[in-house]
Write a protein that holds these residues in place. Structure first.
Motif, PDB file in Angstrom:
ATOM      1  N   ILE A  69       5.489  60.694   1.249  1.00 53.09           N
ATOM      2  CA  ILE A  69       6.469  59.608   1.388  1.00 53.09           C
ATOM      3  C   ILE A  69       7.604  59.957   2.347  1.00 53.09           C
ATOM      4  CG2 ILE A  69       8.180  58.203   0.170  1.00 53.09           C
ATOM      5  CD1 ILE A  69       6.303  58.129  -2.216  1.00 53.09           C
ATOM      6  N   PRO A  70       8.245  61.152   2.231  1.00 50.99           N
ATOM      7  CA  PRO A  70       9.339  61.444   3.171  1.00 50.99           C
ATOM      8  C   PRO A  70       8.905  61.449   4.628  1.00 50.99           C
ATOM      9  CG  PRO A  70       8.759  63.391   1.870  1.00 50.99           C
ATOM     10  CD  PRO A  70       8.104  62.222   1.232  1.00 50.99           C
ATOM     11  N   TRP A  71       7.698  61.987   4.899  1.00 50.48           N
ATOM     12  CA  TRP A  71       7.239  62.019   6.286  1.00 50.48           C
ATOM     13  C   TRP A  71       6.759  60.661   6.760  1.00 50.48           C
ATOM     14  CZ3 TRP A  71       8.500  65.398   9.735  1.00 50.48           C
ATOM     15  CH2 TRP A  71       8.916  66.662   9.315  1.00 50.48           C
ATOM     16  N   MET A  72       6.248  59.845   5.856  1.00 54.59           N
ATOM     17  CA  MET A  72       5.906  58.479   6.226  1.00 54.59           C
ATOM     18  C   MET A  72       7.158  57.700   6.624  1.00 54.59           C
ATOM     19  SD  MET A  72       3.027  57.626   3.297  1.00 54.59           S
ATOM     20  CE  MET A  72       3.112  55.859   3.592  1.00 54.59           C
ATOM     21  N   ILE A  73       8.229  57.888   5.859  1.00 52.03           N
ATOM     22  CA  ILE A  73       9.494  57.212   6.178  1.00 52.03           C
ATOM     23  C   ILE A  73      10.039  57.696   7.518  1.00 52.03           C
ATOM     24  CG2 ILE A  73      11.909  56.962   5.478  1.00 52.03           C
ATOM     25  CD1 ILE A  73      10.933  57.099   2.564  1.00 52.03           C
ATOM     26  N   LEU A  74      10.032  59.017   7.703  1.00 50.69           N
ATOM     27  CA  LEU A  74      10.583  59.584   8.939  1.00 50.69           C
ATOM     28  C   LEU A  74       9.771  59.159  10.159  1.00 50.69           C
ATOM     29  CD1 LEU A  74      12.668  61.481  10.241  1.00 50.69           C
ATOM     30  CD2 LEU A  74      11.032  63.335   9.940  1.00 50.69           C
ATOM     31  N   LEU A  75       8.453  59.240  10.065  1.00 54.80           N
ATOM     32  CA  LEU A  75       7.610  58.891  11.205  1.00 54.80           C
ATOM     33  C   LEU A  75       7.640  57.392  11.487  1.00 54.80           C
ATOM     34  CD1 LEU A  75       4.580  61.279  10.625  1.00 54.80           C
ATOM     35  CD2 LEU A  75       6.489  61.539  12.226  1.00 54.80           C
ATOM     36  N   SER A  76       7.827  56.585  10.448  1.00 50.32           N
ATOM     37  CA  SER A  76       7.988  55.142  10.668  1.00 50.32           C
ATOM     38  C   SER A  76       9.270  54.868  11.442  1.00 50.32           C
ATOM     39  CB  SER A  76       8.021  54.404   9.323  1.00 50.32           C
ATOM     40  OG  SER A  76       6.792  54.532   8.647  1.00 50.32           O
ATOM     41  N   SER A  77      10.342  55.549  11.063  1.00 51.92           N
ATOM     42  CA  SER A  77      11.605  55.406  11.790  1.00 51.92           C
ATOM     43  C   SER A  77      11.456  55.873  13.230  1.00 51.92           C
ATOM     44  CB  SER A  77      12.705  56.212  11.092  1.00 51.92           C
ATOM     45  OG  SER A  77      13.920  56.151  11.809  1.00 51.92           O
ATOM     46  N   PHE A  78      10.748  56.994  13.413  1.00 52.77           N
ATOM     47  CA  PHE A  78      10.532  57.497  14.767  1.00 52.77           C
ATOM     48  C   PHE A  78       9.724  56.507  15.611  1.00 52.77           C
ATOM     49  CE2 PHE A  78       7.666  59.694  17.730  1.00 52.77           C
ATOM     50  CZ  PHE A  78       8.597  60.284  18.571  1.00 52.77           C
ATOM     51  N   SER A  79       8.681  55.939  15.022  1.00 43.80           N
ATOM     52  CA  SER A  79       7.827  54.997  15.757  1.00 43.80           C
ATOM     53  C   SER A  79       8.611  53.772  16.204  1.00 43.80           C
ATOM     54  CB  SER A  79       6.646  54.562  14.876  1.00 43.80           C
ATOM     55  OG  SER A  79       5.846  55.674  14.518  1.00 43.80           O
ATOM     56  N   ILE A  80       9.446  53.255  15.312  1.00 40.40           N
ATOM     57  CA  ILE A  80      10.255  52.074  15.655  1.00 40.40           C
ATOM     58  C   ILE A  80      11.217  52.402  16.789  1.00 40.40           C
ATOM     59  CG2 ILE A  80      12.046  50.506  14.815  1.00 40.40           C
ATOM     60  CD1 ILE A  80      10.670  50.700  12.051  1.00 40.40           C
ATOM     61  N   GLY A 104      17.984  58.633  13.067  1.00 44.25           N
ATOM     62  CA  GLY A 104      16.890  58.351  12.153  1.00 44.25           C
ATOM     63  C   GLY A 104      16.341  59.570  11.439  1.00 44.25           C
ATOM     64  N   VAL A 105      16.530  60.752  12.026  1.00 46.87           N
ATOM     65  CA  VAL A 105      16.041  61.975  11.390  1.00 46.87           C
ATOM     66  C   VAL A 105      16.726  62.218  10.052  1.00 46.87           C
ATOM     67  CG1 VAL A 105      17.735  63.509  12.475  1.00 46.87           C
ATOM     68  CG2 VAL A 105      15.470  64.393  11.861  1.00 46.87           C
ATOM     69  N   LEU A 106      17.892  61.612   9.857  1.00 43.92           N
ATOM     70  CA  LEU A 106      18.608  61.786   8.592  1.00 43.92           C
ATOM     71  C   LEU A 106      17.850  61.196   7.407  1.00 43.92           C
ATOM     72  CD1 LEU A 106      22.283  60.971   9.685  1.00 43.92           C
ATOM     73  CD2 LEU A 106      21.276  63.218   9.265  1.00 43.92           C
ATOM     74  N   SER A 107      16.888  60.320   7.683  1.00 45.65           N
ATOM     75  CA  SER A 107      16.157  59.678   6.591  1.00 45.65           C
ATOM     76  C   SER A 107      15.460  60.695   5.697  1.00 45.65           C
ATOM     77  CB  SER A 107      15.131  58.683   7.153  1.00 45.65           C
ATOM     78  OG  SER A 107      14.167  59.350   7.962  1.00 45.65           O
ATOM     79  N   ILE A 108      14.951  61.781   6.272  1.00 46.94           N
ATOM     80  CA  ILE A 108      14.245  62.767   5.454  1.00 46.94           C
ATOM     81  C   ILE A 108      15.216  63.566   4.587  1.00 46.94           C
ATOM     82  CG2 ILE A 108      14.242  64.731   7.086  1.00 46.94           C
ATOM     83  CD1 ILE A 108      11.237  65.065   6.279  1.00 46.94           C
ATOM     84  N   PHE A 109      16.451  63.737   5.063  1.00 46.52           N
ATOM     85  CA  PHE A 109      17.468  64.412   4.261  1.00 46.52           C
ATOM     86  C   PHE A 109      17.902  63.519   3.095  1.00 46.52           C
ATOM     87  CE2 PHE A 109      17.658  66.365   8.414  1.00 46.52           C
ATOM     88  CZ  PHE A 109      17.800  67.709   8.131  1.00 46.52           C
ATOM     89  N   MET A 123      20.813  68.410  -0.463  1.00 53.47           N
ATOM     90  CA  MET A 123      20.518  67.030  -0.850  1.00 53.47           C
ATOM     91  C   MET A 123      19.599  66.992  -2.063  1.00 53.47           C
ATOM     92  SD  MET A 123      22.289  65.180   1.170  1.00 53.47           S
ATOM     93  CE  MET A 123      21.613  63.518   1.075  1.00 53.47           C
ATOM     94  N   PHE A 124      18.629  67.905  -2.120  1.00 51.91           N
ATOM     95  CA  PHE A 124      17.731  67.935  -3.274  1.00 51.91           C
ATOM     96  C   PHE A 124      18.513  68.200  -4.555  1.00 51.91           C
ATOM     97  CE2 PHE A 124      15.309  70.383  -6.362  1.00 51.91           C
ATOM     98  CZ  PHE A 124      14.257  69.514  -6.619  1.00 51.91           C
ATOM     99  N   TYR A 125      19.376  69.215  -4.533  1.00 49.54           N
ATOM    100  CA  TYR A 125      20.080  69.568  -5.759  1.00 49.54           C
ATOM    101  C   TYR A 125      21.218  68.603  -6.093  1.00 49.54           C
ATOM    102  CZ  TYR A 125      17.533  73.606  -7.265  1.00 49.54           C
ATOM    103  OH  TYR A 125      16.549  74.410  -7.779  1.00 49.54           O
ATOM    104  N   ALA A 126      21.707  67.878  -5.110  1.00 47.78           N
ATOM    105  CA  ALA A 126      22.652  66.801  -5.422  1.00 47.78           C
ATOM    106  C   ALA A 126      21.938  65.738  -6.247  1.00 47.78           C
ATOM    107  CB  ALA A 126      23.219  66.195  -4.137  1.00 47.78           C
ATOM    108  N   GLY A 127      20.725  65.368  -5.827  1.00 42.64           N
ATOM    109  CA  GLY A 127      19.938  64.407  -6.588  1.00 42.64           C
ATOM    110  C   GLY A 127      19.516  64.952  -7.941  1.00 42.64           C
ATOM    111  N   PHE A 128      19.138  66.223  -7.980  1.00 45.21           N
ATOM    112  CA  PHE A 128      18.706  66.845  -9.230  1.00 45.21           C
ATOM    113  C   PHE A 128      19.851  66.882 -10.237  1.00 45.21           C
ATOM    114  CE2 PHE A 128      17.408  70.467 -11.917  1.00 45.21           C
ATOM    115  CZ  PHE A 128      16.108  70.088 -12.213  1.00 45.21           C
ATOM    116  N   ALA A 129      21.061  67.177  -9.756  1.00 42.70           N
ATOM    117  CA  ALA A 129      22.229  67.210 -10.640  1.00 42.70           C
ATOM    118  C   ALA A 129      22.537  65.816 -11.185  1.00 42.70           C
ATOM    119  CB  ALA A 129      23.437  67.762  -9.889  1.00 42.70           C
ATOM    120  N   ILE A 130      22.382  64.800 -10.347  1.00 41.31           N
ATOM    121  CA  ILE A 130      22.602  63.421 -10.806  1.00 41.31           C
ATOM    122  C   ILE A 130      21.608  63.072 -11.906  1.00 41.31           C
ATOM    123  CG2 ILE A 130      22.417  60.993 -10.127  1.00 41.31           C
ATOM    124  CD1 ILE A 130      23.532  61.830  -7.390  1.00 41.31           C
ATOM    125  N   SER A 131      20.351  63.468 -11.723  1.00 36.12           N
ATOM    126  CA  SER A 131      19.321  63.195 -12.729  1.00 36.12           C
ATOM    127  C   SER A 131      19.614  63.936 -14.036  1.00 36.12           C
ATOM    128  CB  SER A 131      17.950  63.603 -12.189  1.00 36.12           C
ATOM    129  OG  SER A 131      16.920  63.164 -13.039  1.00 36.12           O
TER     130      SER A 131
END
Length: 228
Positions: free
Chosen positions: A21-32, A50-55, A147-155
């Protein structure tokens, strides 16, 4: 260590969340953006963040990882400490591999196919060109882990304190932000703040390390007292 490795395997089996999913989102942004740059006038070019999408998605990964795997792991008699260690190892591995791929794409855009032949700056943003490869690896890796642990802490916060805890936390965060914004506006501090950030933006990347450690400590403390 067997149970820790078991937790790592649990995470790595979910390839859609961690990889696809993260690479699909990033590559879709790149393609556009590539199409926009190809159709635009060559002298105009396209500079995009657009590269920020994966972060950003890595924060989403941190949020849903706890939700998807924590109850299952405890049901398999995995201790909370082992779950935390296994999650940490999985995050290190995935984010290290992601960083390597991002660096490869950065080099391709910078050296092999300059701006992809259509004046597109997607991976090789101008302010990143002042860093060497080792520094770039550290920047990308630390930001992804942060970014991962920010989300993990929220969860963990939601699982430990429920909706009330989330409301209090984000309500307090909004109030603090509003007060800070008021004082900055009243004292004409926005230009000073933005000027300082423009001159010291490199420090912001390295400050993500202590923030990541803080997120990890807080998430571990909350996780120890969570119910399934």
């Amino acid at each position: 260590m067997t149970r820790v490795h078991g937790v790592v395997k649990i995470h790595l089996k979910d390839k859609w969340t961690w990889i696809y999913i993260p690479w699909m989102i990033l590559l879709s942004s790149f393609s556009i953006n590539f199409l926009i740059a190809a159709l635009a006038a060559p002298e105009a070019g396209v500079k995009t963040g657009g590269v920020l999408s994966i972060f950003i998605y890595m924060m989403v990964t941190g949020i849903i990882t706890m939700y998807n795997t924590f109850p299952f792991a405890l049901g398999m008699s995995v201790r909370r400490t082992d779950y935390f260690k296994g999650t940490f190892l999985a995050a290190l591995l995935i984010n290290a591999l992601t960083t390597v791929v991002l660096l490869a794409l950065f080099l391709i855009e910078e050296k092999v196919i300059p701006e992809w032949g259509v004046s597109l700056q997607f991976f090789s943003l101008a302010f990143l060109r002042s860093f060497n490869l080792l520094e770039l690896f550290g920047i990308f890796f630390l930001l992804l882990l942060n970014m991962f642990y920010a989300g993990f802490a929220i969860s963990c916060l939601q699982r430990r304190f429920g909706r009330t805890g989330m409301f209090v936390f984000f309500g307090g965060l909004l109030a603090a932000g509003s007060i800070a914004s008021y004082f900055l506006t009243a004292n004409n501090g926005w230009m000073t703040l933005f000027g300082w950030l423009a001159e010291h933006y490199d420090l912001l990347f390295w400050w993500s390390l202590p923030l990541t450690l803080l997120y990890m400590v807080l998430s571990y403390l909350m996780m120890r007292r969570t119910t399934v």
